[in-house]
Design a protein around this motif. Structure first.
Motif, PDB file in Angstrom:
ATOM      1  N   ALA A  72       0.845  -1.197   0.000  1.00 50.38           N
ATOM      2  CA  ALA A  72       0.000   0.000   0.000  1.00 50.38           C
ATOM      3  C   ALA A  72       0.877   1.242   0.000  1.00 50.38           C
ATOM      4  O   ALA A  72       0.576   2.224  -0.668  1.00 50.38           O
ATOM      5  CB  ALA A  72      -0.931  -0.001   1.198  1.00 50.38           C
ATOM      6  N   ASP A  73       1.961   1.205   0.722  1.00 54.54           N
ATOM      7  CA  ASP A  73       2.873   2.343   0.738  1.00 54.54           C
ATOM      8  C   ASP A  73       3.507   2.538  -0.628  1.00 54.54           C
ATOM      9  O   ASP A  73       3.719   3.671  -1.059  1.00 54.54           O
ATOM     10  CB  ASP A  73       3.957   2.147   1.792  1.00 54.54           C
ATOM     11  CG  ASP A  73       3.429   2.314   3.217  1.00 54.54           C
ATOM     12  OD1 ASP A  73       4.137   1.912   4.148  1.00 54.54           O
ATOM     13  OD2 ASP A  73       2.325   2.864   3.364  1.00 54.54           O
ATOM     14  N   GLN A  74       3.829   1.446  -1.288  1.00 55.41           N
ATOM     15  CA  GLN A  74       4.424   1.565  -2.614  1.00 55.41           C
ATOM     16  C   GLN A  74       3.433   2.185  -3.595  1.00 55.41           C
ATOM     17  O   GLN A  74       3.803   3.045  -4.389  1.00 55.41           O
ATOM     18  CB  GLN A  74       4.876   0.198  -3.118  1.00 55.41           C
ATOM     19  CG  GLN A  74       6.082  -0.342  -2.384  1.00 55.41           C
ATOM     20  CD  GLN A  74       6.415  -1.763  -2.808  1.00 55.41           C
ATOM     21  OE1 GLN A  74       5.685  -2.372  -3.584  1.00 55.41           O
ATOM     22  NE2 GLN A  74       7.528  -2.291  -2.297  1.00 55.41           N
ATOM     23  N   GLN A 127       0.926   4.094  -2.780  1.00 54.09           N
ATOM     24  CA  GLN A 127       0.731   5.479  -2.369  1.00 54.09           C
ATOM     25  C   GLN A 127       1.919   6.330  -2.802  1.00 54.09           C
ATOM     26  O   GLN A 127       1.741   7.459  -3.284  1.00 54.09           O
ATOM     27  CB  GLN A 127       0.558   5.545  -0.849  1.00 54.09           C
ATOM     28  CG  GLN A 127       0.264   6.941  -0.351  1.00 54.09           C
ATOM     29  CD  GLN A 127       0.056   6.962   1.157  1.00 54.09           C
ATOM     30  OE1 GLN A 127       0.348   5.990   1.849  1.00 54.09           O
ATOM     31  NE2 GLN A 127      -0.435   8.076   1.653  1.00 54.09           N
ATOM     32  N   ASP A 128       3.116   5.810  -2.658  1.00 54.42           N
ATOM     33  CA  ASP A 128       4.299   6.545  -3.095  1.00 54.42           C
ATOM     34  C   ASP A 128       4.270   6.777  -4.599  1.00 54.42           C
ATOM     35  O   ASP A 128       4.605   7.871  -5.074  1.00 54.42           O
ATOM     36  CB  ASP A 128       5.568   5.790  -2.704  1.00 54.42           C
ATOM     37  CG  ASP A 128       5.777   5.759  -1.202  1.00 54.42           C
ATOM     38  OD1 ASP A 128       5.163   6.597  -0.503  1.00 54.42           O
ATOM     39  OD2 ASP A 128       6.548   4.890  -0.729  1.00 54.42           O
ATOM     40  N   LEU A 129       3.876   5.760  -5.350  1.00 51.64           N
ATOM     41  CA  LEU A 129       3.779   5.903  -6.799  1.00 51.64           C
ATOM     42  C   LEU A 129       2.741   6.970  -7.164  1.00 51.64           C
ATOM     43  O   LEU A 129       2.979   7.815  -8.019  1.00 51.64           O
ATOM     44  CB  LEU A 129       3.407   4.555  -7.431  1.00 51.64           C
ATOM     45  CG  LEU A 129       3.216   4.537  -8.938  1.00 51.64           C
ATOM     46  CD1 LEU A 129       4.535   4.816  -9.640  1.00 51.64           C
ATOM     47  CD2 LEU A 129       2.659   3.194  -9.374  1.00 51.64           C
ATOM     48  N   TYR A 130       1.616   6.938  -6.480  1.00 50.79           N
ATOM     49  CA  TYR A 130       0.546   7.912  -6.742  1.00 50.79           C
ATOM     50  C   TYR A 130       1.010   9.334  -6.418  1.00 50.79           C
ATOM     51  O   TYR A 130       0.812  10.261  -7.200  1.00 50.79           O
ATOM     52  CB  TYR A 130      -0.698   7.556  -5.905  1.00 50.79           C
ATOM     53  CG  TYR A 130      -1.815   8.542  -6.050  1.00 50.79           C
ATOM     54  CD1 TYR A 130      -2.578   8.595  -7.199  1.00 50.79           C
ATOM     55  CD2 TYR A 130      -2.106   9.435  -5.022  1.00 50.79           C
ATOM     56  CE1 TYR A 130      -3.605   9.500  -7.329  1.00 50.79           C
ATOM     57  CE2 TYR A 130      -3.131  10.353  -5.149  1.00 50.79           C
ATOM     58  CZ  TYR A 130      -3.878  10.377  -6.302  1.00 50.79           C
ATOM     59  OH  TYR A 130      -4.882  11.285  -6.435  1.00 50.79           O
ATOM     60  N   LEU A 131       1.630   9.499  -5.282  1.00 55.48           N
ATOM     61  CA  LEU A 131       2.100  10.830  -4.896  1.00 55.48           C
ATOM     62  C   LEU A 131       3.189  11.335  -5.825  1.00 55.48           C
ATOM     63  O   LEU A 131       3.230  12.523  -6.166  1.00 55.48           O
ATOM     64  CB  LEU A 131       2.598  10.810  -3.450  1.00 55.48           C
ATOM     65  CG  LEU A 131       1.521  10.629  -2.380  1.00 55.48           C
ATOM     66  CD1 LEU A 131       2.152  10.505  -1.013  1.00 55.48           C
ATOM     67  CD2 LEU A 131       0.534  11.782  -2.420  1.00 55.48           C
TER      68      LEU A 131
END
Length: 124
Positions: free
Chosen positions: A37-39, A41-45
């Motif tokens: 999920a962090d990955q 989210q990081d990709l999205y941001l």
């Protein structure tokens, strides 16, 4: 025989419960979903920060916006004709009902509600 199998199963269970699962193996199971999920989210941001909208040009609205033009003023009535129409109105003769106009014969009054004498006598 039965007692031996029960003892064997107990011993297997006690060994399995004593045996510790490595901490890293437990943590990967619990945190793998969070890391993914962090990955995401990081990709999205990262993509959100990298987005650059196209600059708006003044010529972009030319096809969609109409030019403003003041409406035409309404035409005023002709004041020169008002004076001549007023004098023509004042010069008119007044017509009164029941009076004949100059040069005409007096109108004959007809009563629409009178019955003929013959029809009245026949009805009685």
């Amino acid at each position: 025989m039965m007692s031996q199998s029960l003892r064997a199963s107990r011993s297997i269970l006690t060994r399995a419960s004593r045996q510790q699962v490595p901490v890293a193996a437990r943590r990967t199971f619990l945190t793998s979903a969070v890391r993914r999920a962090d990955q995401v989210q990081d990709l999205y941001l990262r993509e959100l920060k990298a987005y650059k909208p196209t600059p708006v040009k003044p010529s972009d609205a030319e096809g969609n916006v109409h030019k403003f033009a003041l409406p035409q003023a309404p035409a005023s009535p002709e004041e020169a004709n008002l004076a001549s129409e007023l004098s023509a109105y004042e010069a008119q003769q007044v017509e009164v009902e029941g009076q004949a106009a100059a040069g005409e014969a007096a109108p004959v009054e007809e009563s629409w509600f009178e019955e003929d004498e013959e029809e009245a006598a026949a009805a009685h």
